[in-house]
Structure formats: structure tokens, C-alpha cells
Design an enzyme around this catalytic site. Sequence first.
Site, short mmCIF file in Angstrom:
data_model
loop_
_atom_site.label_atom_id
_atom_site.label_comp_id
_atom_site.label_asym_id
_atom_site.label_seq_id
_atom_site.Cartn_x
_atom_site.Cartn_y
_atom_site.Cartn_z
N LYS A 73 4.76 19.24 -0.23
CA LYS A 73 5.40 18.06 -0.83
C LYS A 73 5.55 16.92 0.18
O LYS A 73 5.20 15.76 -0.08
CB LYS A 73 6.77 18.46 -1.39
N CYS A 86 11.10 8.08 -1.54
CA CYS A 86 10.21 9.20 -1.21
C CYS A 86 9.34 8.89 -0.02
O CYS A 86 9.49 9.45 1.06
CB CYS A 86 9.33 9.49 -2.42
#
Length: 408
Positions: free
Chosen positions: A203, A257
Site C-alpha cells: 500500500k 495519502c
Amino acid sequence: METINIIGLGYIGLPTALMFAKNGLKVVGTDYNAELVNTLKGGKLTFEEDGLEELFQDALSNGIEFSTEYQKTHTYILAVPTPYIKESKKLDPKFVISAVNSVLDVCEKGATIIIESTISPGTIDRYIRPEIESKGYVIGSDIHLLHAPERIIPGNMIYELENNSRTIGADNPEIAEKIKGLYSNFCRAEIVVTDIRSAEMSKVVENTYRDINIAFANELAKICRTDDMDVYEIIRIANMHPRVNILQPGPGVGGHCISVDPWFLVGDYPDLTNLILTARKINDSMPRHVLGRIRDIMREYHIKDISKVGLYGLSYKENVDDTRESPTLQLLERMDEHLAFGAKVFDPFVKERIVDHQFMNFEDFLNEIEILVIMVGHNHIIENLELIKDKLIIDTKNICSYEKSYKL
Ligand code: SAJ
């Protein structure tokens, strides 16, 4: 039917909860923010996203519930924030830890905790397992732990929830298969099962990859600026090569993010992350680059008053209302450091006043300014290009080509 309790009803938790409910599962969404829970209970959404309203209505008619209380059940999905500590650049797991503890307070024996929040590689081993074990629980029998990082992109979340491939990291293949089955209720793409550390790392690697690639485009923009070359033309041509795919330069990288996750790697592996750190620095330098462009144009046109400058866009990217780490907020901070107060700001998606000199009406905003800095390429401005044609424009998103529009 067993309840799935989704913890954290933000940008990830809410659409995920709605999607499970739409597909017929019994869902309770839990958040400690009572105001947010009441808004949802009142049938109102807490942020804007394409297709979210329709999904909300479907979920409501399937009986989704919202609460500030954790539910007694077997399945929990955690989508709580994972901020990073500014000084050390390391992840701060406090919200995940406290959510896990709240689950432990109420859950059934043998319950499954699925962490969707992005965490730095090793977080589960370093913080979550010891926390659970310190309370006397045996992981693998009393509690099952999984990491299923989300991958959806704001602006296209609903489509991506159903169509993106997913990763499930687990200790136990049987439990992994069970949870894979759970996500298959709405996810139509491949669901890959792996171990927890690989799920954590993949991720963070995905977002770091994108950060580095955006940094490359931004560095090219700076090179081209110094020697008056057209970076967009150069990228367009280079991308015709079958193995080249350069992203677009812009005023910086925001969001919760891409501008955050690479720091987890830098924080944990400071001696091994030269490329990643440099990319972060390049992307963080872009608001300053835009400030330099504003100064260039003000000088060229003998404009001395910064209040004649208008920044269009406050969100971190086009067609969303999320302003976290947004390049415009970063630019306003830089302006503040240089005592350049008074630039006007407008964003059609941001309905609350979050900065000084923020306008709520586009035409009023335009009437007050001479230089328009396009920071975000919302569809709204693309549809209203006619209204800005007489302005001096600094177009950081390459969306207009008027005679007096200047690029990054
Ligand atoms: N940006 C550029 N140039 C580009 C593309 C983006 O400057 O060519 C900027 C945007 O304007 C924005 C920032 O980068 O400021 C990030 O935007 P984004 O659209 O690239 O990504 P996010 O942050 O909205 O979502 C990302 C996605 N990750 C990847 O594409 C690898 C998404 O799939 C993740 O789920 C999400 O991060 C997350 O939650 O981790």
C-alpha cells in the site's frame, strides 16, 4: 445476519459501509464524532463525492445504522485516520490503537479485526499485536487480525470500490479466504491474499510510486521554465513512446495519502530513502515555485498589491471538497511566511470559510482580482473559461490557452 461494524466514517469508512449495506449486509457505522453520526442519521452526507448520494439512499433503504457506540459482533473494519508525526515523519498509530482497544471492550470471542487504514510497514507487529496480547488475548483464536488497505481514489471512489483489485493481508489463510468472501459482496475485481507485512508495504509503495512519478513531472516543469520550453508538449511527445508514461506537473501534491505515506518509509529507513525523500522535497517545493511565478507576473505587469491576486481552488485536487494538505493551503502558508497577506481565494466545492479572504461567489471573486492563479482544475472552471478570459492567468493545471495565461 451478523452485523459488520465499520469504525471511522470518513472518506474511506463511509463509502465502504454504504457499499456493504447496499449489497445486503447488516452494517453499523461507528464514529466517535457525535455530530457526524447525527448528520448521517438525519439522512445527510458529510462530504461530496460522485454517486455517493445514490449509494447512501440504497444503504439507508437496506437499514444501515450509525452510532457512536462500538457494536458487539464478530467483524470489525477499521478505517480511522493514521496521521504522521511532523518532526519524526513516523506514523502515529494512536487512533488505530484506541479503536482496537474499543473493539476488544465489546467484541465476541473469535472476532475479526480488519484494519483498512494505511499504516507504515511493520505497524501491526510493532504496535497492534503487542497491544492486543497485553490485554490477555491470543491472536489467532480470541482475535483474528487482518490488514486490507483501501485503494480508492477520491473523485472516483464508488466505481473503484467495485472495480479495483484489493489486497488482504492475514496470518491465517482460512480467515483470509473468509474475509475475501466478505469483500466479494461488492468487489468485482481480483482479491489477492498475502501476509500482513506485504499488505502494509504494498500500500505504501503504491502511493510512493505515484509521488515519485509526479515529482519527476514537477522537476521537468522547473527545468523547462528556466529555459522557456513547453513541458506539456515535451511530456505529450515523450508519452508516445510505448514504455514512457509521465504524469502531469502541478502546484504541488496534497491529500492525505500521497503526500503522507512516503514519509513513513523515510521515517523508518532514513539511510535508504534518497529517491523517495528527494521526490517528497520536489513536490513540497511546488507551492514555492508557484509563488515565484506570481511574483514574476506581478513584476511584469507592475502589480504591487497582493490582494489583486486570486487563488482558484482550495481542495487538494479537482472535483473534490477535501482540502487536506492542499497545495493552495501550502501556498498560503508560504505567502504568510513572506508577509504577503491578502490574496483572495475561491473554491466552488468548499462551502465553509476556512481561510481569510475566501469568497463564496465566483463572480464577486473575479471582480476583485487582476491575476487569477488556477490551482485546481475543477470542471467548474473549465466550464467557465469564458468568464476569465480578460484576466492575467497563472495556469498551473494547463487548462486554458489565452494570450495572457502563463504556465507553471
Ligand atoms: N497530481 C499531480 N499530477 C498528476 C496526478 C496527481 O500533481 O499527474 C496531484 C493531485 O493534484 C493531488 C495529488 O497529486 O494533489 C494526489 O492526487 P491523486 O489523484 O494522484 O491521488 P489521491 O491522493 O487522491 O489518491 C491516492 C491514490 N493512489 C494512487 O494512485 C497510487 C488512491 O488510489 C489511494 O487509494 C489514495 O491515494 C489513498 O487513500 O491512499
